[in-house]
Write a protein that holds these residues in place. Structure first.
Motif, mmCIF file in Angstrom:
data_model
loop_
_atom_site.group_PDB
_atom_site.id
_atom_site.type_symbol
_atom_site.label_atom_id
_atom_site.label_comp_id
_atom_site.label_asym_id
_atom_site.label_seq_id
_atom_site.Cartn_x
_atom_site.Cartn_y
_atom_site.Cartn_z
ATOM 1 N N LEU A 134 0.821 -1.211 0.000
ATOM 2 C CA LEU A 134 0.000 0.000 0.000
ATOM 3 C C LEU A 134 0.855 1.261 0.000
ATOM 4 C CD1 LEU A 134 -2.790 -1.095 2.485
ATOM 5 C CD2 LEU A 134 -2.954 -0.865 0.003
ATOM 6 N N LEU A 135 2.056 1.162 0.542
ATOM 7 C CA LEU A 135 2.979 2.298 0.516
ATOM 8 C C LEU A 135 3.336 2.662 -0.926
ATOM 9 C CD1 LEU A 135 4.640 4.267 2.216
ATOM 10 C CD2 LEU A 135 6.461 2.565 2.287
ATOM 11 N N GLY A 136 3.229 1.684 -1.829
ATOM 12 C CA GLY A 136 3.428 1.983 -3.247
ATOM 13 C C GLY A 136 2.153 2.398 -3.946
ATOM 14 N N ILE A 137 1.033 1.832 -3.547
ATOM 15 C CA ILE A 137 -0.231 2.095 -4.254
ATOM 16 C C ILE A 137 -0.794 3.470 -3.916
ATOM 17 C CG2 ILE A 137 -2.654 1.363 -4.391
ATOM 18 C CD1 ILE A 137 -1.646 -1.522 -4.166
ATOM 19 N N PHE A 138 -0.780 3.877 -2.650
ATOM 20 C CA PHE A 138 -1.375 5.160 -2.266
ATOM 21 C C PHE A 138 -0.677 6.349 -2.946
ATOM 22 C CE2 PHE A 138 -3.129 3.324 1.948
ATOM 23 C CZ PHE A 138 -4.272 2.902 1.277
ATOM 24 N N PRO A 139 0.678 6.434 -2.925
ATOM 25 C CA PRO A 139 1.314 7.564 -3.634
ATOM 26 C C PRO A 139 1.025 7.559 -5.124
ATOM 27 C CG PRO A 139 2.846 6.586 -2.083
ATOM 28 C CD PRO A 139 1.655 5.679 -2.136
ATOM 29 N N PHE A 140 0.965 6.385 -5.750
ATOM 30 C CA PHE A 140 0.637 6.298 -7.174
ATOM 31 C C PHE A 140 -0.745 6.910 -7.424
ATOM 32 C CE2 PHE A 140 -1.365 4.287 -10.781
ATOM 33 C CZ PHE A 140 -0.362 4.187 -11.734
ATOM 34 N N PHE A 185 -5.301 -2.173 -8.653
ATOM 35 C CA PHE A 185 -5.320 -2.486 -7.221
ATOM 36 C C PHE A 185 -5.767 -3.941 -6.996
ATOM 37 C CE2 PHE A 185 -7.604 -2.743 -3.189
ATOM 38 C CZ PHE A 185 -6.693 -2.210 -2.305
ATOM 39 N N LEU A 186 -6.765 -4.385 -7.779
ATOM 40 C CA LEU A 186 -7.297 -5.733 -7.610
ATOM 41 C C LEU A 186 -6.358 -6.798 -8.158
ATOM 42 C CD1 LEU A 186 -11.026 -5.075 -8.609
ATOM 43 C CD2 LEU A 186 -10.079 -5.311 -6.306
ATOM 44 N N LEU A 187 -5.579 -6.452 -9.205
ATOM 45 C CA LEU A 187 -4.775 -7.463 -9.909
ATOM 46 C C LEU A 187 -3.293 -7.393 -9.585
ATOM 47 C CD1 LEU A 187 -6.451 -7.178 -13.446
ATOM 48 C CD2 LEU A 187 -6.904 -8.856 -11.657
ATOM 49 N N ALA A 188 -2.874 -6.492 -8.702
ATOM 50 C CA ALA A 188 -1.445 -6.294 -8.441
ATOM 51 C C ALA A 188 -0.851 -7.344 -7.523
ATOM 52 C CB ALA A 188 -1.214 -4.908 -7.850
#
Length: 239
Positions: free
Chosen positions: A50-56, A167-170
């Motif tokens: 999530l530390l990668g997904i939220f900034p993206f 988000f669902l497929l990562a």
């Protein structure tokens, strides 16, 4: 390019709500998750990804809306009448938002580890580096998305259409190897899949550099391709 970057940074400095969205929202979301899963190992498992997904996600929305706003108020059209090339313009935006992404990555990483208690096996610079490139990837795809939107509402609509499937497929909810074949192939062409792969190596390995090199390199290639496409598709005239 550097003049454009300086102008964008001056505008951002006066936009306190956008600064709060970039720096505070990822920390709040990560803090809420740490609180929800307090006393368990769940946050240590999903927190790095999530530390990668939220900034993206945040940088995608901010960049696409900010760039489109400059198109609708005529700023970009006026700039296009100067000798400034589209590649220089996109490079200036990428440089400015990339500088903000550096601050965001440092703040989010320090908050996750120092305040939320995120425990990773790898070195913190590797964790921050992946978070930084994730934020730059969000910037690059936000610039690309802005070329296909006519209003700020349309720009925001790209977020669920482009980010949520990733988000669902990562591999966050289900390992990518366990996905149905068609979905696994689809996840192979999505940038966040490689962001999560790289950051999971950092979470598991004390020396992750060799293992994370391949997904990290592919993520960087996605960034460069998105910036090149954004430069090619940037409209010369305001819709």
């Amino acid at each position: 390019m550097f003049g454009t970057a300086a102008r964008v940074l001056r505008q951002l400095r006066g936009d306190h709500r956008t600064i709060a969205l970039i720096l505070v929202v990822p920390c709040v979301m990560l803090g809420l998750l740490a609180w929800i899963y307090d006393g368990t190992r769940v946050f240590d498992r999903i927190g790095p990804a999530l530390l990668g997904i939220f900034p993206f996600t945040v940088m995608f929305v901010v960049t696409s809306v900010s760039t489109l706003r400059e198109r609708t108020d005529g700023t970009l059209e006026r700039l296009m009448t100067t000798p400034l090339r589209r590649a220089d313009l996109v490079g200036g935006y990428a440089l400015a938002f990339g500088a903000v992404a550096v601050v965001q990555a440092v703040v989010a990483t320090a908050w996750s580890v120092g305040v939320c208690g995120l425990d990773v096996a790898g070195p913190l610079p590797a964790l921050g580096l992946v978070a930084l490139v994730d934020a730059i990837a969000g910037t690059a795809f936000g610039l690309l998305a802005s070329a296909f939107a006519r209003t700020e509402f349309q720009a925001v609509q790209f977020m669920p259409a482009f980010v949520l499937p990733q988000f669902l497929l990562a591999g966050l909810l289900q390992p990518r190897d366990a996905l149905p074949t068609a979905l696994r192939y689809l996840s192979d062409v999505l940038p966040l899949s490689y962001a999560v792969d790289a950051i999971e190596h950092v979470a598991r390995l004390a020396d992750p550099w060799s293992e994370m090199a391949a997904p990290f390199g592919i993520l960087v290639a996605f960034c460069l391709a998105a910036l090149a496409l954004a430069a090619l598709t940037l409209p010369r005239r305001t819709p």
